[in-house]
Design an enzyme around this catalytic site. Structure first.
Site, PDB file in Angstrom:
ATOM      1  N   TYR A  60      51.578 104.665  80.471  1.00 17.91           N
ATOM      2  CA  TYR A  60      49.827 104.384  80.748  1.00 17.91           C
ATOM      3  C   TYR A  60      49.706 103.097  81.037  1.00 17.91           C
ATOM      4  O   TYR A  60      49.044 102.687  81.956  1.00 17.91           O
ATOM      5  CB  TYR A  60      49.275 104.776  79.429  1.00 17.91           C
ATOM      6  CG  TYR A  60      47.611 104.851  79.404  1.00 17.91           C
ATOM      7  CD1 TYR A  60      47.192 105.520  80.376  1.00 17.91           C
ATOM      8  CD2 TYR A  60      46.966 103.692  78.587  1.00 17.91           C
ATOM      9  CE1 TYR A  60      45.565 105.389  80.452  1.00 17.91           C
ATOM     10  CE2 TYR A  60      45.614 103.747  78.543  1.00 17.91           C
ATOM     11  CZ  TYR A  60      44.789 104.525  79.435  1.00 17.91           C
ATOM     12  OH  TYR A  60      43.577 104.476  79.520  1.00 17.91           O
TER      13      TYR A  60
ATOM     14  N   ARG B 279      45.704  95.335  67.634  1.00 16.20           N
ATOM     15  CA  ARG B 279      45.274  95.136  68.802  1.00 16.20           C
ATOM     16  C   ARG B 279      43.803  94.590  68.683  1.00 16.20           C
ATOM     17  O   ARG B 279      42.923  95.529  68.076  1.00 16.20           O
ATOM     18  CB  ARG B 279      45.403  95.919  69.865  1.00 16.20           C
ATOM     19  CG  ARG B 279      44.651  95.919  71.261  1.00 16.20           C
ATOM     20  CD  ARG B 279      44.806  97.045  72.011  1.00 16.20           C
ATOM     21  NE  ARG B 279      46.234  97.283  72.639  1.00 16.20           N
ATOM     22  CZ  ARG B 279      46.820  98.310  72.924  1.00 16.20           C
ATOM     23  NH1 ARG B 279      45.976  99.620  72.610  1.00 16.20           N
ATOM     24  NH2 ARG B 279      48.058  98.478  73.230  1.00 16.20           N
TER      25      ARG B 279
ATOM     26  N   GLN C 169      47.737  99.985  60.485  1.00 15.96           N
ATOM     27  CA  GLN C 169      47.552  99.406  62.125  1.00 15.96           C
ATOM     28  C   GLN C 169      46.151  99.355  62.184  1.00 15.96           C
ATOM     29  O   GLN C 169      45.269  99.872  61.603  1.00 15.96           O
ATOM     30  CB  GLN C 169      48.313 100.422  62.989  1.00 15.96           C
ATOM     31  CG  GLN C 169      47.779 102.044  63.071  1.00 15.96           C
ATOM     32  CD  GLN C 169      48.266 102.916  62.102  1.00 15.96           C
ATOM     33  OE1 GLN C 169      48.863 102.631  60.801  1.00 15.96           O
ATOM     34  NE2 GLN C 169      48.533 103.908  62.231  1.00 15.96           N
TER      35      GLN C 169
ATOM     36  N   CYS D 197      45.888  98.534  77.070  1.00 15.07           N
ATOM     37  CA  CYS D 197      47.227  99.027  76.975  1.00 15.07           C
ATOM     38  C   CYS D 197      47.920  98.306  78.214  1.00 15.07           C
ATOM     39  O   CYS D 197      49.307  98.169  78.037  1.00 15.07           O
ATOM     40  CB  CYS D 197      47.582 100.516  77.358  1.00 15.07           C
ATOM     41  SG  CYS D 197      46.964 101.140  75.861  1.00 15.07           S
TER      42      CYS D 197
ATOM     43  N   ALA E  96      41.430 107.860  67.576  1.00 12.81           N
ATOM     44  CA  ALA E  96      41.516 107.839  66.089  1.00 12.81           C
ATOM     45  C   ALA E  96      40.105 107.935  65.531  1.00 12.81           C
ATOM     46  O   ALA E  96      40.111 108.664  64.685  1.00 12.81           O
ATOM     47  CB  ALA E  96      42.116 106.292  65.657  1.00 12.81           C
TER      48      ALA E  96
END
Ligand code: NAD
Length: 351
Positions: free
Chosen positions: A164, A303, A235, A135, A208
C-alpha cells in the site's frame, strides 16, 4: 492559529457549474467529499466507483453517479470527460488487517492513478487531487510508540510500508512529474487515519476506531465483558475526523503554494490503542476485560502527523478532538448494528 481561517488566499476560481469528478465516491471519504461539494452549491458533480450503485455508502441528490472501474484506461477517459477538477480517491484499501494481507491488491491501485492522471491531463482538467497516505512514510522512523511526528520530508529516503505505502509513494511521484514536465496542476495530501460516520465498520477493511467501537457494542450486546485487541495496545496513531478531512482536501486543492507538494492531512493528537479502547468503553458505559492478540496485524509501532507545514501554509490544521468524533462514530455504529439486527440494510451490507 489552530482554528484560524487561512492566512493565505485560496484560489477559488472554480465556478459552481464547473464539472467536478470524484472517484471512489461509493466509499467513505469520497462519499463525504461529494456531499461536501454538493452542500457548497456545486451543481455538476460526477461521482464514480467500481461498486454497483446500490452498494455505495451514500447517494447524494443531484449528482451524476457512474459505476466504472477506473483502473482501466477507457473508463478513466470516460470518467473525466469535461472535468474541470478531478479528485481521485479510488483505491483498493482498508485497515491494517486488509493492507497487510492483500499487498498485491493494494499495489494494483497504481493503475488507477496512472490512468486517471493521464486522462485528466488529456481532458484539459484544471486541477487534479491525489489521496496519498501516511503509509508512504519511511517505516524505520515509526518503530517506537513515542514517535517523533512525521514531517513531509520523512518520506525520503524511501522505505514505505510494503504494498500500500509504495503504491502511494509512486503515485505521488507521477503527480509531481505531471507538474514538473507538463505543467498539469496536481495536489497531493497524505491522509493520516480518517474515521467517522458512514465509514467501514465491519467486514475486514475497517480501521481501529470503528473496529473498537463495534467490539465494545458487540460485547455489550452479548453480555460478554471481554474485548480482543490487536497487538499489545501500546501502538499509537492519530485519527482525523471526516469533517476535517473534506475541509482539508478542499483547502489543499485550492492552494497555489501546494502544487505538486505532498502535505500531511491528519490530526496530531496521538492516541494509544489502549486509550482508544478506554474512550470507547466510557462512551458505551461499560468496562471490559482486555485480551491481547499478539499475532494479529498491528502495523508500525507509532505514527503521528507533524502539522508544522500545513499550519504554515493554510493557517489551519485538523482540530476536531478525538473524543468528540469518536462519540459521534460510536453512536452511528451502534445504530448500524441495531439496524442490521432487525434486517435493515447497513453500510456494511453495501461494502
Ligand atoms: P473506501 O474503501 O471507503 O473507498 C475507496 C473506494 O474506491 C471504494 O468504494 C472502492 O470501491 C473504490 N474503488 C476501488 N478501486 C476502484 C477502481 N478501480 N475504480 C473505481 N473505484 C474503485 O476508502 P476511504 O477510506 O474512503 O479512502 C479513500 C482514499 O483515501 C483512498 O485512496 C485511500 O487510500 C486514502 N486514504 C484513506 C485513509 C483512511 O484512513 N481512510 C488513510 C490514508 C489514505
Amino acid at each position: 492559529m489552530n482554528n484560524a481561517e487561512p492566512v493565505i488566499t485560496l484560489n477559488r476560481d472554480t465556478k459552481k457549474d464547473d464539472l467536478i469528478v470524484i472517484t471512489g465516491a461509493g466509499g467513505f471519504i469520497a462519499g463525504a467529499l461529494t456531499r461536501y461539494f454538493h452542500n457548497q452549491g456545486f451543481t455538476r458533480i460526477r461521482a464514480i466507483d467500481k461498486k454497483p450503485l446500490p452498494n455505495w455508502y451514500q447517494h447524494v441528490p443531484g449528482v451524476e453517479n457512474l459505476c466504472l472501474d477506473v483502473s482501466e484506461k477507457e473508463n478513466a477517459i470516460r470518467a473525466v470527460e469535461g472535468a474541470v477538477e478531478v479528485y481521485n480517491l479510488a483505491a483498493d484499501m482498508g485497515g491494517m488487517g486488509f493492507i497487510e494481507r492483500f499487498r498485491i491488491e493494494c499495489l494494483r491501485s497504481i493503475l488507477i492513478n496512472t490512468h486517471m492522471v493521464e486522462a485528466a491531463y488529456r481532458a484539459g482538467a484544471k486541477r487534479y487531487f491525489f489521496s496519498s497516505s501516511a503509509c508512504a512514510y519511511n517505516v524505520t522512523l515509526q518503530q517506537d510508540p513515542h514517535v517523533r511526528a512525521l514531517k513531509e520530508s520523512d518520506a525520503y529516503p524511501a522505505m514505505a510500508e510494503r504494498g500500500y505505502g509504495w503504491e502511494k509513494l509512486m503515485s505521488e511521484m507521477f503527480c509531481q512529474e505531471y507538474w514538473a514536465e507538463r505543467k498539469f496542476e496536481t495536489h497531493i495530501a497524505r491522509f493520516h487515519n480518517v474515521y467517522g460516520p458512514l465509514g467501514t465498520w465491519d467486514g475486514g477493511r475497517e480501521k481501529a476506531p470503528a473496529a473498537i467501537c463495534r467490539k465494545v457494542i458487540e460485547a455489550k450486546e452479548a453480555g460478554k465483558h471481554e474485548i480482543v485487541i490487536w497487538g499489545d495496545g501500546t501502538q499509537t496513531r492519530s485519527f482525523m475526523y471526516i469533517d476535517d478531512c473534506v475541509k482539508g482536501i478542499d483547502m489543499i486543492m485550492h492552494c497555489d503554494k501546494l502544487i505538486a507538494t505532498p502535505i500531511n492531512l491528519g490530526s496530531n493528537e496521538l492516541i494509544a490503542i489502549n486509550d482508544l479502547v478506554s474512550m470507547a468503553e466510557e462512551i458505551g458505559g461499560i468496562k471490559l476485560e482486555r485480551k491481547y492478540d499478539l499475532g494479529a496485524p498491528r502495523g508500525v509501532a507509532g505514527r503521528n502527523s507533524d502539522n508544522t507545514f500545513i499550519k504554515q501554509v493554510l493557517g489551519w490544521e485538523p482540530n476536531i478532538q478525538f473524543r468528540q468524533g469518536l462519540a459521534k462514530t460510536y453512536v452511528w455504529i451502534e445504530q448500524q448494528y441495531a439496524d442490521r439486527k432487525v434486517g435493515k440494510h447497513t453500510v456494511e451490507d453495501h461494502a
